[in-house]
Design an enzyme around this catalytic site. Structure first.
Site, PDB file in Angstrom:
ATOM      1  N   ASP A  23      41.488 -34.812 121.859  1.00  0.00           N
ATOM      2  CA  ASP A  23      42.597 -34.781 122.830  1.00  0.00           C
ATOM      3  C   ASP A  23      42.432 -35.707 124.038  1.00  0.00           C
ATOM      4  O   ASP A  23      42.783 -35.335 125.164  1.00  0.00           O
ATOM      5  CB  ASP A  23      42.821 -33.341 123.310  1.00  0.00           C
ATOM      6  CG  ASP A  23      43.222 -32.408 122.179  1.00  0.00           C
ATOM      7  OD1 ASP A  23      43.365 -32.882 121.023  1.00  0.00           O
ATOM      8  OD2 ASP A  23      43.387 -31.197 122.431  1.00  0.00           O
ATOM      9  N   LYS A 128      47.483 -31.851 116.309  1.00  0.00           N
ATOM     10  CA  LYS A 128      47.153 -30.439 116.084  1.00  0.00           C
ATOM     11  C   LYS A 128      48.019 -29.554 116.977  1.00  0.00           C
ATOM     12  O   LYS A 128      48.110 -29.779 118.179  1.00  0.00           O
ATOM     13  CB  LYS A 128      45.668 -30.185 116.336  1.00  0.00           C
ATOM     14  CG  LYS A 128      45.169 -30.516 117.736  1.00  0.00           C
ATOM     15  CD  LYS A 128      43.671 -30.287 117.811  1.00  0.00           C
ATOM     16  CE  LYS A 128      43.105 -30.392 119.192  1.00  0.00           C
ATOM     17  NZ  LYS A 128      43.692 -29.562 120.216  1.00  0.00           N
ATOM     18  N   CYS A 161      39.896 -26.906 123.989  1.00  0.00           N
ATOM     19  CA  CYS A 161      40.054 -27.509 122.654  1.00  0.00           C
ATOM     20  C   CYS A 161      38.733 -27.973 122.048  1.00  0.00           C
ATOM     21  O   CYS A 161      38.568 -27.931 120.828  1.00  0.00           O
ATOM     22  CB  CYS A 161      41.065 -28.637 122.713  1.00  0.00           C
ATOM     23  SG  CYS A 161      42.731 -28.011 122.986  1.00  0.00           S
TER      24      CYS A 161
HETATM   25  C1  C5J Z   1      42.810 -28.959 125.492  1.00  0.00           C
HETATM   26  C2  C5J Z   1      44.141 -27.428 126.791  1.00  0.00           C
HETATM   27  N1  C5J Z   1      42.893 -30.103 124.858  1.00  0.00           N
HETATM   28  N2  C5J Z   1      43.214 -27.318 127.742  1.00  0.00           N
HETATM   29  N3  C5J Z   1      43.975 -28.305 125.767  1.00  0.00           N
HETATM   30  O1  C5J Z   1      41.725 -28.532 125.864  1.00  0.00           O
HETATM   31  O2  C5J Z   1      45.163 -26.798 126.852  1.00  0.00           O
END
Ligand code: C5J
Length: 227
Positions: A23, A128, A161
């Protein structure tokens, strides 16, 4: 090959290991995205980009598999349950229009991986809908088809994530190592706790190591692998 890691050295070979970058998209790293909408200071996350660039460059040089993930929903939000959408900032929810387009929606400017870590042709990009990289993505099957057994992880955010993906991978039998300086949280204490908890109890979720340890291990490798 072997690299220094916690709680003990990590043994892997580049032909059966994937680098998984979670991400690293504008939604989390830049002002105006999902991370900022939730009230976070997103500038904290930029600090890991140079270390990630160095790891990505070295990993590409040895021909290792690379997976990039994005937290992304379909434009009709059919893959975003109300339980997810209705929490957070009620005036800027997933799917709402923000300064970088619709929040966490596939194809929007904010959903793109930052230029500094842009995927190259041949690298796998996974959208995702969940926090974990294995939920509803086909990632496990993709890795299995390539006989990947080991994962090197980095990305954001450490305790959401990244940790979810690492736990999902661990439950599926992958040997996982989290690169300590290639992951960040909006909450430094959460990052520190996550690193502690994944490597505690004899590596109950896996290993952690600074990226320098990986770079040292890769430096001795000649040539490229055929995946
Ligand atoms: C991720 C989130 N990528 N913190 N998403 O950690 O909502």
């Amino acid at each position: 090959m072997q690299m220094d890691a916690n709680p003990f050295p990590y043994v892997f070979d580049t032909a059966h290991t994937a680098l998984v970058l979670i991400d690293m998209q504008r939604d989390f790293i830049e002002p105006g995205g999902f991370g900022a909408a939730l009230g976070n200071d997103v500038r904290l996350l930029e600090a890991i980009v140079p270390a990630m660039q160095a790891v990505l460059a070295a990993w590409r040089q040895v021909g290792g598999a690379v997976v990039h993930t994005r937290e992304a929903h379909q434009p009709d939000l059919s893959d975003c349950p109300p339980a997810k959408r209705n929490r957070g900032n009620p005036s800027l929810r997933i799917g709402d229009v923000g300064p970088m387009g619709r929040i966490l929606v596939a194809g929007e400017p904010g959903n793109q991986i930052i230029d500094a870590l842009a995927p190259m042709p041949g690298e796998r990009v996974i959208d995702k809908p969940g926090k974990g990289a294995f939920y509803a993505t086909g990632l496990h099957e993709w890795l299995q088809a390539r006989r990947i057994t080991h994962l090197l992880l980095g990305g954001v955010t450490t305790e959401v994530c990244v940790q979810t993906s690492m736990r999902e991978a661990n439950d599926r039998g992958y040997e996982c190592l989290l690169l300590e300086d290639c992951t960040e949280s909006y909450f430094p204490a959460f990052k520190a706790s996550t690193l502690e908890m994944v490597r505690a109890q004899g590596g109950i979720v896996g290993w952690t190591a600074p990226s320098a340890a990986l770079l040292r291990a890769l430096a001795g490798l000649p040539g490229r692998n055929t995946l």
